[in-house]
Design a protein around this motif. Structure first.
Motif, mmCIF file in Angstrom:
data_model
loop_
_atom_site.group_PDB
_atom_site.id
_atom_site.type_symbol
_atom_site.label_atom_id
_atom_site.label_comp_id
_atom_site.label_asym_id
_atom_site.label_seq_id
_atom_site.Cartn_x
_atom_site.Cartn_y
_atom_site.Cartn_z
ATOM 1 N N ALA A 1 6.973 -6.160 -4.107
ATOM 2 C CA ALA A 1 6.899 -5.574 -3.032
ATOM 3 C C ALA A 1 5.529 -7.282 -2.682
ATOM 4 O O ALA A 1 5.229 -7.627 -1.799
ATOM 5 C CB ALA A 1 5.655 -4.586 -2.486
ATOM 6 N N GLU A 2 5.076 -7.258 -4.219
ATOM 7 C CA GLU A 2 3.360 -7.937 -4.177
ATOM 8 C C GLU A 2 4.486 -9.509 -4.548
ATOM 9 O O GLU A 2 3.650 -10.680 -3.916
ATOM 10 C CB GLU A 2 3.289 -7.600 -5.866
ATOM 11 C CG GLU A 2 2.576 -6.251 -5.911
ATOM 12 C CD GLU A 2 1.700 -5.431 -7.348
ATOM 13 O OE1 GLU A 2 1.989 -5.863 -7.683
ATOM 14 O OE2 GLU A 2 0.602 -5.451 -6.594
ATOM 15 N N ASN A 3 5.637 -9.659 -4.836
ATOM 16 C CA ASN A 3 6.136 -10.594 -4.693
ATOM 17 C C ASN A 3 6.250 -11.448 -3.468
ATOM 18 O O ASN A 3 6.426 -12.603 -3.368
ATOM 19 C CB ASN A 3 7.724 -10.771 -5.913
ATOM 20 C CG ASN A 3 7.230 -10.819 -7.268
ATOM 21 O OD1 ASN A 3 6.228 -11.595 -7.623
ATOM 22 N ND2 ASN A 3 8.746 -10.747 -8.063
ATOM 23 N N GLU A 4 6.993 -9.948 -2.051
ATOM 24 C CA GLU A 4 7.293 -10.843 -0.856
ATOM 25 C C GLU A 4 5.953 -10.683 -0.829
ATOM 26 O O GLU A 4 5.710 -11.685 0.220
ATOM 27 C CB GLU A 4 7.376 -9.304 -0.113
ATOM 28 C CG GLU A 4 8.386 -9.536 0.703
ATOM 29 C CD GLU A 4 8.896 -8.322 1.445
ATOM 30 O OE1 GLU A 4 8.878 -8.644 2.809
ATOM 31 O OE2 GLU A 4 9.283 -7.673 1.197
ATOM 32 N N LEU A 5 4.778 -10.327 -0.735
ATOM 33 C CA LEU A 5 3.445 -10.468 -0.066
ATOM 34 C C LEU A 5 2.769 -12.290 -0.235
ATOM 35 O O LEU A 5 2.499 -12.935 -0.171
ATOM 36 C CB LEU A 5 2.116 -9.337 -0.656
ATOM 37 C CG LEU A 5 1.238 -10.041 -0.474
ATOM 38 C CD1 LEU A 5 0.776 -9.853 1.252
ATOM 39 C CD2 LEU A 5 0.482 -8.517 -0.493
ATOM 40 N N LYS A 6 3.636 -12.045 -1.828
ATOM 41 C CA LYS A 6 2.518 -13.410 -1.959
ATOM 42 C C LYS A 6 3.569 -14.576 -1.522
ATOM 43 O O LYS A 6 2.573 -16.044 -1.949
ATOM 44 C CB LYS A 6 2.457 -13.480 -4.323
ATOM 45 C CG LYS A 6 1.690 -12.993 -4.532
ATOM 46 C CD LYS A 6 1.993 -13.020 -6.323
ATOM 47 C CE LYS A 6 1.517 -11.884 -6.506
ATOM 48 N NZ LYS A 6 1.221 -12.013 -8.559
ATOM 49 N N GLU B 1 0.705 -1.371 0.047
ATOM 50 C CA GLU B 1 -0.054 -0.062 0.011
ATOM 51 C C GLU B 1 0.928 1.511 0.233
ATOM 52 O O GLU B 1 0.238 2.721 -0.941
ATOM 53 C CB GLU B 1 -1.158 -0.223 1.345
ATOM 54 C CG GLU B 1 -2.414 -0.593 0.673
ATOM 55 C CD GLU B 1 -2.486 -0.352 -0.047
ATOM 56 O OE1 GLU B 1 -3.560 0.344 -0.757
ATOM 57 O OE2 GLU B 1 -3.523 -1.571 -1.072
ATOM 58 N N ARG B 2 1.962 1.241 0.537
ATOM 59 C CA ARG B 2 3.163 3.087 1.187
ATOM 60 C C ARG B 2 3.956 2.709 -0.194
ATOM 61 O O ARG B 2 3.833 4.065 -0.973
ATOM 62 C CB ARG B 2 4.416 2.065 2.001
ATOM 63 C CG ARG B 2 3.849 3.193 2.563
ATOM 64 C CD ARG B 2 5.245 2.494 4.079
ATOM 65 N NE ARG B 2 5.297 1.467 4.244
ATOM 66 C CZ ARG B 2 6.182 0.147 4.785
ATOM 67 N NH1 ARG B 2 7.062 0.741 4.268
ATOM 68 N NH2 ARG B 2 5.876 0.106 5.343
ATOM 69 N N VAL B 3 3.895 1.601 -0.956
ATOM 70 C CA VAL B 3 4.649 2.012 -2.558
ATOM 71 C C VAL B 3 3.262 2.285 -3.147
ATOM 72 O O VAL B 3 3.464 3.327 -4.073
ATOM 73 C CB VAL B 3 5.078 0.445 -2.922
ATOM 74 C CG1 VAL B 3 5.262 0.548 -5.007
ATOM 75 C CG2 VAL B 3 6.048 -0.245 -2.722
#
Length: 177
Positions: free
Chosen positions: A75-80, A54-56
């Protein structure tokens, strides 16, 4: 009369022990006992990763499009990755819980079967039922009272076999198999 009820109860328990173990929900109990600290840590990491994404997304106007896209993808890859770890841990906990239910179910079936076998072996010469002379089991009399040799009697092995078969048939009919 006590032998009659004991054998009937053991056969009934032997028939429903699998569903009884599932009804106790040992898998949920096992899941609560084991591994909740790792799950809490992953949940915290998941929250942090979502905040990072969300910050990104919020900072899109301050950087170039390429930099924004790279940061968002990371960031999305880290989340996944964290979601995958959490899903894998949940699957492992479910698998462990199911294996506990399976082991406990078969252990109880084994114990009940052994108790039924011992009762049948010890009391094989004792009749469970004695009928009047008015009732005649002539063609099956030898089979019904096999080890006892008592006229117009039902033996313990035959009673155990018939109770077990009857309860399984009723259980399968009720369950719809």
């Amino acid at each position: 009369m006590l032998l009659f009820i004991t054998i009937g109860a053991l056969c009934l328990l032997l028939t429903i022990v699998g569903d009884l173990v599932k009804l106790l929900q040992l898998s949920k109990l096992f899941r609560c006992i084991s591994g909740s600290a790792c799950s809490d840590e992953l949940q915290q990491q998941l929250k942090e990763a979502r905040v990072k994404v969300e910050r990104v997304r919020q900072s899109s106007n301050a950087t170039s499009h390429y930099t924004y896209t790279v940061k968002l993808m990371r960031a999305e890859n880290e989340l996944k990755a964290i979601q995958t770890k959490l899903r894998n841990e949940s699957n492992m906990q479910n698998l462990k819980g199911a294996s506990v239910e399976l082991v406990v179910g078969y252990l109880l079936k084994g114990v009940l079967s052994l108790v039924l076998f011992i009762i049948t072996l010890r009391n094989r010469y004792t009749p469970v039922f004695l009928f009047n002379e008015n009732i005649n089991f002539e063609p099956l009399e030898g089979l019904l009272s096999f080890p006892t040799g008592v006229h117009n009697a039902i033996s313990v092995p035959f009673w155990a076999l018939s109770c077990n078969s009857a309860f399984r048939l009723l259980f399968n009919a009720i369950k719809g198999k």
